[in-house]
Write a protein that holds these residues in place. Structure first.
Motif, PDB file in Angstrom:
ATOM      1  N   SER A  41      -7.498  -3.885   5.834  1.00  0.00           N
ATOM      2  CA  SER A  41      -7.089  -2.685   6.576  1.00  0.00           C
ATOM      3  C   SER A  41      -8.138  -2.415   7.647  1.00  0.00           C
ATOM      4  N   ALA A  42      -7.837  -1.467   8.517  1.00  0.00           N
ATOM      5  CA  ALA A  42      -8.808  -1.045   9.529  1.00  0.00           C
ATOM      6  C   ALA A  42      -9.971  -0.349   8.827  1.00  0.00           C
ATOM      7  N   THR A  47      -7.846   4.128  11.813  1.00  0.00           N
ATOM      8  CA  THR A  47      -6.439   4.373  12.186  1.00  0.00           C
ATOM      9  C   THR A  47      -6.238   5.838  12.587  1.00  0.00           C
ATOM     10  N   GLU A  74      -7.058  -3.239  12.530  1.00  0.00           N
ATOM     11  CA  GLU A  74      -7.063  -4.330  11.560  1.00  0.00           C
ATOM     12  C   GLU A  74      -7.640  -5.608  12.186  1.00  0.00           C
ATOM     13  N   PHE A 136      -0.813  -4.595   7.684  1.00  0.00           N
ATOM     14  CA  PHE A 136      -0.124  -3.449   8.298  1.00  0.00           C
ATOM     15  C   PHE A 136       0.678  -3.783   9.552  1.00  0.00           C
ATOM     16  N   ARG A 150       2.100   3.885   7.510  1.00  0.00           N
ATOM     17  CA  ARG A 150       0.765   4.150   6.946  1.00  0.00           C
ATOM     18  C   ARG A 150       0.643   3.551   5.539  1.00  0.00           C
ATOM     19  N   GLY A 151      -0.495   2.932   5.312  1.00  0.00           N
ATOM     20  CA  GLY A 151      -0.723   2.309   3.998  1.00  0.00           C
ATOM     21  C   GLY A 151      -0.083   0.937   3.859  1.00  0.00           C
ATOM     22  N   GLY A 152       0.458   0.404   4.968  1.00  0.00           N
ATOM     23  CA  GLY A 152       1.275  -0.813   4.917  1.00  0.00           C
ATOM     24  C   GLY A 152       0.556  -2.118   4.616  1.00  0.00           C
ATOM     25  N   SER A 153      -0.791  -2.110   4.605  1.00  0.00           N
ATOM     26  CA  SER A 153      -1.500  -3.368   4.333  1.00  0.00           C
ATOM     27  C   SER A 153      -1.196  -3.899   2.929  1.00  0.00           C
TER      28      SER A 153
HETATM   29  N1  ASP Z   1      -4.823   1.080   8.503  1.00  0.00           N
HETATM   30  C1  ASP Z   1      -3.490   1.492   8.117  1.00  0.00           C
HETATM   31  C2  ASP Z   1      -3.500   2.942   7.662  1.00  0.00           C
HETATM   32  O1  ASP Z   1      -4.547   3.585   7.690  1.00  0.00           O
HETATM   33  C3  ASP Z   1      -2.863   0.601   7.099  1.00  0.00           C
HETATM   34  C4  ASP Z   1      -3.513   0.561   5.749  1.00  0.00           C
HETATM   35  O2  ASP Z   1      -4.638   1.038   5.580  1.00  0.00           O
HETATM   36  O3  ASP Z   1      -2.886   0.046   4.809  1.00  0.00           O
HETATM   37  O4  ASP Z   1      -2.482   3.465   7.322  1.00  0.00           O
END
Ligand code: ASP
Ligand code: ADP
Ligand code: MG
Length: 404
Positions: A41-42, A47, A74, A136, A150-153
């Motif tokens: 992830s970033a 993000t 990312e 992501f 969001r959270g897609g990683s």
């Molecule tokens: N960097 C993205 C986010 O903050 C994806 C992730 O963290 O999964 O949503």
């Protein structure tokens, strides 16, 4: 063995954490002579910071440009981690979505993974490289960068584990496993050794952001062995799988979600077909409508209330202003100060009294419920946003600390 590992933003937030992650990856690579694919992830709050930068420029930025911007977070992470691993004397290569052949649907901001063309990935694994892939994001049919939400990683990791037929998909994060509720909010939350795909899917969809819900959906579909564990502490973590050996607990968890808005369409003509008309309009526009409540008709009209995610709210508002007249409705009312709290558990089907226990917990804590929705494995209530944490604690206490 082929292992896919995913590290979240807080696990790679600075150079020291990068080094910690690099060591763990190298250990897996060395230990069993494993092939390792890593999804990142970033870093930290990157993000969020990128979103804030865009908002400084435009209140409603182009979705295409937004994805172009967010994907850079990312890309920074994978390049920095590749440098860290190379510095430690091990072979590593970073790949972005294009290089890794990750093809998504065309929607910006919330696309879905369609397929992964893995020739390059396999080539790099054949060269004995540790392969680092941007989480992501993907490419759509216009050759544009898209993001998975969001959270897609987590979903990138499970997608890779699926296409590469990995033996294991490890999700490393800032907690040491999946708990019966968010351990940052509910201090008595209990760590689970294992949880079923179905229960985790429900928890994730109801706000437990420890896993992206689509990653669980995908893992279930393809039977990917998934484990959630800490990137700092070496521990067993929680296994997400088809069935659990443990004696079934009555409920598997309590989730809170404050990313919701309540919409009420007021004074809708009380005739057949109105609900169909309203909700089919939202469905056509890919809006996910959640809890729905319709009042009893009085004086020829009724009110219809429902919840949507904050992310979809601007689009919902637009749709309503375009259609209110056609729907024969008098007015509309919005409330952003709401949250949804839910209890989840497959054991609920066979047990009566779960709902009343939940409502009792809310009464004890003096919290007012404005909407309720139930299914076979969950009960959700809509309450004031300010009461969310208190409600999660009260409900968790009621089910886990008091004798059943
Ligand atoms: N960097 C993205 C986010 O903050 C994806 C992730 O963290 O999964 O949503
Ligand atoms: P990452 O950046 O590693 O993807 P996230 O912030 O997305 O991490 O997810 C981890 C967070 O999920 C934890 O810090 C915790 O606060 C939250 N969380 C919510 N519900 C749960 C739960 N049931 N079990 C564990 N963590 C949870
Ligand atoms: Mg996450």
């Amino acid at each position: 063995m082929l292992i896919v590992q995913k590290f979240g933003g807080s696990s790679v937030a600075d150079a020291d954490l990068m080094r910690n992650v690099a060591k763990r990856i190298i250990k897996t690579y060395d230990d069993g002579k494993n092939d390792v694919v890593v999804v990142l992830s970033a870093q930290g709050d990157t993000t969020d910071e990128l979103i804030a930068k865009a908002e400084e420029i435009s209140p409603n930025p182009s979705k295409r440009e937004m994805d172009m911007l967010l994907s850079t977070g990312e890309q920074q992470s994978v390049a920095l981690l590749a440098m860290t691993i190379l510095e430690m004397g091990y072979p590593a290569v970073s790949l972005n979505a294009h290089q890794a052949g990750m093809i998504t649907t065309s929607t910006y901001g919330n696309s879905r993974m369609r397929r992964i063309d893995c020739e390059r990935l396999k080539l790099e694994l054949g060269r004995k490289n540790i392969v680092l892939v941007t989480g992501f994001q993907g490419m759509n049919r216009y050759d544009d960068i898209t993001t998975l939400g969001r959270g897609g990683s987590d979903t990138t990791a499970v997608s890779l584990a699926t296409v590469l037929n990995a033996d294991l998909c490890e999700i490393y994060t800032d907690v040491d496993g999946i708990y019966t509720s968010d351990p940052r909010i509910v201090k008595d939350a209990i760590k689970l050794d294992e949880i079923t795909y179905d229960e985790m899917l429900e928890l994730a969809s109801l706000g437990a952001r420890v896993l992206h819900n689509r990653s669980v959906e995908l893992a279930k579909k393809h039977r990917v062995k998934m484990v959630v564990r800490s990137s700092i502490v070496e521990d067993e973590g929680t296994i997400v799988k088809e069935a659990c050996n443990m004696e079934k607990m009555l409920i598997s968890g309590v989730a809170g979600d404050d990313d919701v808005a309540r919409v009420s369409i007021i004074g809708v003509k009380d005739t057949p077909g109105k609900a169909f008309d309203i909700f089919s309009t939202f469905a056509k526009n890919q809006i996910n409508v959640d809890i729905i409540l319709q009042s009893i008709g009085r004086h020829g009209t009724k009110d219809i209330s429902f919840t949507v995610s904050e992310a979809q709210f601007p689009q919902v508002k637009e749709i309503i202003s375009e259609n209110l007249e056609r729907w024969d409705a008098k007015d509309v009312d919005y409330n952003h100060d709401v949250a949804k709290v839910s209890v989840v558990g497959a054991g609920m089907v066979a047990n009566t009294g779960i709902a009343s226990r939940m409502f009792e917990a809310m009464y004890d804590a003096n919290i007012n419920i404005s909407m309720i929705s139930t299914s076979e494995i969950k009960i959700s209530v809509l309450i004031d946003k300010g009461d969310m944490k208190k409600a999660m604690r009260a409900i968790h206490d009621k089910f886990y600390l008091q004798d059943l």
